[in-house]
Design an enzyme around this catalytic site. Structure first.
Site, PDB file in Angstrom:
ATOM      1  N   CYS A   1       0.800  -1.405  -0.034  1.00 47.41           N
ATOM      2  CA  CYS A   1       0.073  -0.028   0.065  1.00 47.41           C
ATOM      3  C   CYS A   1       0.746   1.322  -0.088  1.00 47.41           C
ATOM      4  O   CYS A   1       0.493   2.237  -0.766  1.00 47.41           O
ATOM      5  CB  CYS A   1      -0.898   0.091   1.160  1.00 47.41           C
ATOM      6  SG  CYS A   1      -0.489  -0.972   2.453  1.00 47.41           S
TER       7      CYS A   1
ATOM      8  N   ARG B   1       6.876 -11.227   5.156  1.00 44.41           N
ATOM      9  CA  ARG B   1       6.600 -10.882   6.709  1.00 44.41           C
ATOM     10  C   ARG B   1       7.342 -11.933   7.317  1.00 44.41           C
ATOM     11  O   ARG B   1       7.498 -12.955   7.028  1.00 44.41           O
ATOM     12  CB  ARG B   1       5.303 -11.066   6.847  1.00 44.41           C
ATOM     13  CG  ARG B   1       4.370  -9.955   6.132  1.00 44.41           C
ATOM     14  CD  ARG B   1       2.959 -10.085   6.470  1.00 44.41           C
ATOM     15  NE  ARG B   1       2.155  -8.930   5.648  1.00 44.41           N
ATOM     16  CZ  ARG B   1       0.996  -8.885   5.323  1.00 44.41           C
ATOM     17  NH1 ARG B   1       0.028  -9.709   6.050  1.00 44.41           N
ATOM     18  NH2 ARG B   1       0.334  -7.986   4.640  1.00 44.41           N
TER      19      ARG B   1
ATOM     20  N   GLN C   1       0.615 -11.275  -3.278  1.00 49.95           N
ATOM     21  CA  GLN C   1      -0.777 -10.685  -3.157  1.00 49.95           C
ATOM     22  C   GLN C   1      -1.238 -10.496  -4.498  1.00 49.95           C
ATOM     23  O   GLN C   1      -0.661  -9.733  -5.205  1.00 49.95           O
ATOM     24  CB  GLN C   1      -0.850  -9.423  -2.214  1.00 49.95           C
ATOM     25  CG  GLN C   1      -0.324  -9.943  -0.822  1.00 49.95           C
ATOM     26  CD  GLN C   1      -0.674  -8.566   0.141  1.00 49.95           C
ATOM     27  OE1 GLN C   1       0.002  -7.520  -0.291  1.00 49.95           O
ATOM     28  NE2 GLN C   1      -1.107  -8.502   1.390  1.00 49.95           N
TER      29      GLN C   1
ATOM     30  N   ASP D   1      -3.045  -7.895  -5.172  1.00 50.36           N
ATOM     31  CA  ASP D   1      -3.434  -6.669  -4.316  1.00 50.36           C
ATOM     32  C   ASP D   1      -3.841  -5.428  -5.239  1.00 50.36           C
ATOM     33  O   ASP D   1      -3.386  -5.529  -6.367  1.00 50.36           O
ATOM     34  CB  ASP D   1      -2.208  -6.291  -3.688  1.00 50.36           C
ATOM     35  CG  ASP D   1      -2.217  -5.197  -2.250  1.00 50.36           C
ATOM     36  OD1 ASP D   1      -3.436  -5.341  -2.044  1.00 50.36           O
ATOM     37  OD2 ASP D   1      -1.544  -4.827  -1.720  1.00 50.36           O
TER      38      ASP D   1
ATOM     39  N   HIS E   1      -5.285  -1.160  -5.044  1.00 57.78           N
ATOM     40  CA  HIS E   1      -6.003  -0.039  -3.996  1.00 57.78           C
ATOM     41  C   HIS E   1      -6.538   0.850  -5.097  1.00 57.78           C
ATOM     42  O   HIS E   1      -6.229   1.301  -6.133  1.00 57.78           O
ATOM     43  CB  HIS E   1      -4.743   0.708  -3.401  1.00 57.78           C
ATOM     44  CG  HIS E   1      -3.818  -0.127  -2.549  1.00 57.78           C
ATOM     45  ND1 HIS E   1      -2.825  -1.009  -2.696  1.00 57.78           N
ATOM     46  CD2 HIS E   1      -3.972  -0.369  -1.278  1.00 57.78           C
ATOM     47  CE1 HIS E   1      -2.249  -1.793  -1.798  1.00 57.78           C
ATOM     48  NE2 HIS E   1      -3.203  -1.404  -0.860  1.00 57.78           N
TER      49      HIS E   1
ATOM     50  N   LYS F   1     -12.580  -3.395   7.992  1.00 56.02           N
ATOM     51  CA  LYS F   1     -12.383  -4.181   6.815  1.00 56.02           C
ATOM     52  C   LYS F   1     -13.355  -5.069   6.629  1.00 56.02           C
ATOM     53  O   LYS F   1     -13.996  -5.440   7.667  1.00 56.02           O
ATOM     54  CB  LYS F   1     -11.022  -4.897   6.805  1.00 56.02           C
ATOM     55  CG  LYS F   1     -10.891  -5.778   7.917  1.00 56.02           C
ATOM     56  CD  LYS F   1      -9.349  -6.655   7.525  1.00 56.02           C
ATOM     57  CE  LYS F   1      -9.117  -7.605   8.633  1.00 56.02           C
ATOM     58  NZ  LYS F   1      -7.873  -8.207   8.568  1.00 56.02           N
TER      59      LYS F   1
ATOM     60  N   HIS G   1      -8.248  -0.494   0.166  1.00 52.42           N
ATOM     61  CA  HIS G   1      -7.202  -1.691   0.099  1.00 52.42           C
ATOM     62  C   HIS G   1      -8.064  -2.701  -0.271  1.00 52.42           C
ATOM     63  O   HIS G   1      -8.931  -3.256   0.433  1.00 52.42           O
ATOM     64  CB  HIS G   1      -6.642  -1.852   1.400  1.00 52.42           C
ATOM     65  CG  HIS G   1      -5.658  -0.840   1.920  1.00 52.42           C
ATOM     66  ND1 HIS G   1      -4.431  -0.723   2.078  1.00 52.42           N
ATOM     67  CD2 HIS G   1      -6.275   0.489   2.415  1.00 52.42           C
ATOM     68  CE1 HIS G   1      -4.032   0.436   2.507  1.00 52.42           C
ATOM     69  NE2 HIS G   1      -5.202   1.178   2.915  1.00 52.42           N
TER      70      HIS G   1
END
Length: 670
Positions: free
Chosen positions: A360, A389, A407, A409, A411, A496, A542
Site C-alpha cells: 500500500c 513478513r 498478493q 493486491d 488499491h 475491513k 485496500h
C-alpha cells in the site's frame, strides 16, 4: 432490610431478586427445565458464570446449548482446565501455563516435571481416561477473587514458576480471578478470567478427544523454555465430535503438502524458511490463475503496476508501519557488507531499509506522481506484489502460512461519494471470481475498530458505516451471506470487510478483503484536485480477492483434493498406450491436443495399462486417453475421467480433441 435488584429478561419481563442472587437463582425461579439447561449467563452483555451474584440491577440472558457459539466456547474452555487438572493428577511436578479455547477445541501448554521429558502422543489415552474421571466426579468450578500478591505467593509455593511470572504482568491493584475445582485437599486451582460452567459434570465425557502433542515456546518466544502443547477437539455432543473427526480424516487426505508432493507441485526446505520452491507443474497452476486474475482485473478497469520490494525505513515511518508492524518486517542495512574477516559484517551505523510486508505505501507513491483530477477518479491500481513478513518458524504451515508471498493486491483511490459504488461493484466481482474457482458458498464479515488505532472516532464511524451501506447496496448484508460484525478485529488504520469461503468439506478460509482508509493518504500526503480547484484527500480502498497466490493455491488443492478443474490442471490429458504398436498414434493424438492448446503428455512405457491408469490417477491427471492397436486402426481414443464411475468412452480423435479443448477454456473466456 434486604436490597432487591431488578433483573430484566429478554422477553421484556422484570424479576426482582434479593441481593446475593445469581443467574442460576433466576433460572430456578423460572422453572426446573431452564435451571437444568442453563450453562452460563450474559449479564448486561457480559458472559458470566451462572453462580456469580448480580452486582445490581441488570439485564440477563441465560445461555443454553441452543446458544451454540457461547456454549462451545464455555465447553472448550472447561475441557482445557480439565485437561490441565488431569495432567497434574497423572504427572506430579508438571507446571501449567496457558490453556485457551480454539475454533475447533482447546489446548494447554505444560512444562513437564524435571527429568520426565516432553509429552508425546503415547500419553494421550491415559490423559483422556483421567479427564473422564474428573468429569465423572462432577466437581464444582468456583470463582474466587484474589490479590496479585496472593496469587503469586500461591503459585510460588506450589512450584508454578510460569504462573507466578505471568500474574505479575497483570495490573497492580486489579482483582485477579482464580478458579477452584473441587473441595478440601483434593481441590485444584488455576488462574483464569473465566467464565466457566457450574461444574465439570456439565461436560459430556464422550464429546471430546485429544488429538496431538507439539512443542511451543513459553509466551511464543524462542528464547524461552520449550513447553509441551496438548491439543484436543471438543463439541456439544458425540454426534458433532464424530462428524468433526470424519472431516479431520478427510482433511488429512486433502492435505496440500501431501497432494503437492504426489503431483510434484512444490517443495519447502530449511534453507529458505517460509518460501516456496515452485516446480513446473505447480507454476503452471500459478500462471493459469494469474492469467485469469489479470483478465478479470483488466476487464474491471484496473491498471497494473510494479513497485520495489525494498524501501527506506523513513518511508515505513511515515506510513506508520515502522511503529505498528516492525516486528513482522525484514530489516536490511543500507550498506555494503564488510569482507574483512576481523570486522563485523555490518557497521550498525547505516540507514535502514525494509522488505515490504505490503504494497500500500508504494501504491500511494505511484498515485502521487503528477497531478490527479477528480475526473481521474476512481483510479484502480493493481499489483501482483511479492511481499515478505517475518513470521515465527513455528507459525509456518506449508504454503498456507509463509514468509514470502505474492498478493493479488490493488488499491482504489476514489472520492467519498464514489466509495459505496466501488465497494458494491467489488462485491459482485468477488462473487463471480469465487464461483469460477469452485466456491459457491461464502460469508461476509465486517471487522470493526481495534483499541489501538490511527484516526479519529468520526473517521471510523464514517468508514464503518460506509462499508455497511455498500454491502447492503450489493444485497449481501443478509444471513444467506453469513453477514456478521466483528468488534475490535479491524486493522490499525481502517475497518475491513472479510470474505470467508466454505470449502468442499465445510471448512472456512478467510481470503478476500476490502478496507476503507483515510489515514494513509493523510500520512503520505496524497491529494487530488477537486471540482472546486482545491486539494482534497482521496479515500484509499485496500482490496484483495485471493489474498495471496500461495495460500489460495493451497486452499484450491485441498478444496478440489488435487482434482483441479481442467483449465487449472497442470497436466490436462495423458495419452497412454496399451501396446508399443500404438506409440506412433499416441504421439499423433498428443500433437492434435497440443495444437488446440491442451497441456498433454504421453506414457509409452512398457507397463500394463492398469498400472498406468493407477499411477496417473494418483497424480490427479483429469483425462486419460488410452490407445491400442484397435484405436490406432480406427483413429479413436478410449477416454477415462479421473474420479468418474463411468466406464471409458470411445470417441474419434477429432471429437475428443474438440470436446477437451472446449472444456479447457477458462471460465471467464467461455
Amino acid at each position: 432490610m434486604t436490597r432487591m435488584f431488578k433483573i430484566a429478561l429478554p422477553d421484556g419481563s422484570v424479576r426482582e431478586m434479593p441481593e446475593g442472587s445469581t443467574p442460576a437463582d433466576v433460572a430456578a425461579a423460572i422453572g426446573p427445565g431452564l435451571a437444568k439447561a442453563a450453562l452460563a449467563a450474559r449479564v448486561d452483555g457480559e458472559l458470566r458464570d451462572l453462580n456469580r451474584p448480580f452486582d445490581g440491577d441488570a439485564s440477563l440472558a441465560l445461555v443454553t446449548a441452543r446458544d451454540e457459539k457461547d456454549a462451545l466456547e464455555l465447553f472448550r474452555h472447561d475441557y482445557a482446565h480439565v485437561l490441565a487438572e488431569a495432567v497434574q493428577n497423572l504427572f506430579p511436578g508438571t507446571q501449567i501455563t496457558f490453556g485457551p479455547a480454539t475454533d475447533d477445541g482447546f489446548y494447554y501448554d505444560f512444562a513437564p516435571a524435571p527429568g520426565r521429558g516432553p509429552f508425546t502422543d503415547e500419553d494421550l489415552p491415559a490423559i483422556e481416561a483421567e479427564m473422564r474421571r474428573v468429569i465423572a466426579r462432577d466437581e464444582p468450578l468456583i470463582r474466587e477473587e484474589w490479590t496479585r500478591a496472593d496469587v503469586r505467593d500461591f503459585f510460588e509455593k506450589s512450584g508454578e514458576s510460569f504462573k507466578a511470572e505471568w500474574v505479575m504482568e497483570l495490573p497492580e491493584g486489579e482483582a485477579i480471578t482464580m478458579y477452584r475445582s473441587g473441595e478440601g485437599d483434593g481441590k485444584w486451582m488455576d488462574l483464569c478470567r473465566g467464565p466457566h460452567l457450574a461444574s465439570t459434570g456439565k461436560l459430556d465425557p464422550n464429546s471430546f478427544k485429544l488429538t496431538r502433542v507439539s512443542g511451543a515456546y513459553w509466551r511464543g518466544d524462542p528464547k524461552n523454555p520449550m513447553l509441551s502443547r496438548i491439543y484436543g477437539t471438543a463439541w456439544l455432543t458425540k454426534k458433532q465430535l464424530d462428524a468433526y473427526l470424519v472431516r479431520l480424516e478427510e482433511a488429512a487426505k486433502r492435505d496440500h503438502r501431501k497432494i503437492g508432493q504426489e503431483m510434484d507441485l512444490f517443495h519447502l526446505q530449511a534453507e529458505a524458511h517460509g518460501s516456496v520452491f515452485w516446480h513446473p507443474n505447480g507454476f503452471i497452476i500459478w500462471r493459469a490463475l494469474e492469467a485469469y486474475m489479470r483478465r478479470r482485473l483488466d476487464a474491471a478497469g484496473y491498471l497494473e503496476i510494479k513497485t520495489p520490494q525494498l524501501m527506506d525505513a523513513r518511508q515505513w515511518e511515515r506510513s506508520g508501519h515502522w511503529g505498528k508492524y516492525r516486528e513482522n518486517m525484514f530489516v536490511v542495512p543500507d550498506e555494503i557488507p564488510s569482507v574483512d574477516d576481523d570486522a563485523p559484517i555490518v557497521s550498525g551505523t547505516s540507514d535502514m531499509m525494509a522488505l515490504k510486508p505490503m504494497n500500500c505505501p508504494a501504491h500511494v507513491l505511484v498515485f502521487k506522481q503528477g497531478i490527479t483530477s477528480y475526473r481521474d477518479l476512481p483510479l484502480r491500481l493493481a499489483e501482483f506484489g511479492c511481499c515478505h513478513r517475518n513470521e515465527p518458524h513455528g507459525a509456518l504451515h506449508g504454503i498456507l502460512r509463509v514468509r514470502q508471498f505474492t498478493q493479488d493486491d490493488a488499491h482504489i483511490f476514489c472520492r467519498e461519494d464514489q466509495l459505496i459504488e466501488e465497494v458494491r461493484v467489488f462485491c459482485d466481482l468477488l462473487d463471480s471470481v469465487y464461483k469460477d474457482l469452485g466456491f459457491d458458498s461464502y460469508a461476509i464479515k465486517l471487522a470493526l475498530r481495534p483499541d489501538q488505532r490511527f484516526g479519529s472516532d468520526e473517521m471510523w464511524d464514517w468508514s464503518e458505516q460506509s462499508l455497511r451501506d455498500a454491502v447492503k447496496a450489493a444485497g449481501r448484508d443478509t444471513a444467506e451471506y453469513g453477514w456478521e460484525e466483528l468488534p475490535g478485529e479491524g486493522a490499525f488504520y481502517a475497518p475491513k470487510l472479510e470474505w470467508h469461503l466454505t470449502d468442499a468439506i465445510g471448512r472456512t478460509w478467510q481470503v478476500g478483503t476490502m478496507q476503507t482508509d483515510t489515514v494513509l493518504p493523510e500520512r503520505l500526503d496524497a491529494t487530488y484536485i477537486g471540482e472546486d480547484g482545491a486539494k482534497h484527500r482521496p479515500v484509499m480502498l485496500h482490496r484483495a480477492i485471493l489474498g495471496t497466490f500461495e495460500r489460495f493455491i493451497g486452499i484450491l488443492i485441498e478444496h478440489h483434493a488435487g482434482r483441479f478443474p481442467l483449465w487449472l490442471a497442470p497436466v490436462q490429458a495423458m495419452v497412454a498406450t496399451i501396446v508399443s504398436d500404438a506409440d506412433d498414434y499416441a504421439r499423433e493424438v498428443a500433437a492434435a491436443l497440443e495444437d488446440r492448446g491442451i497441456r498433454v503428455s504421453t506414457d509409452l512405457r512398457n507397463e500394463k495399462i492398469n498400472y498406468k491408469v493407477r499411477e496417473h490417477s494418483l497424480a490427479k491427471v483429469p483425462l486419460l486417453l488410452v490407445v491400442g492397436k484397435r484405436e490406432a486402426d480406427e483413429r479413436t481414443v478410449a477416454l477415462r475421467r479421473l474420479g468418474s464411475d463411468e466406464h471409458q468412452k470411445v470417441m474419434t480423435l477429432d471429437e475428443a480433441a474438440a470436446m477437451i479443448a472446449a472444456e479447457a477454456v477458462p471460465p471467464d473466456l467461455r
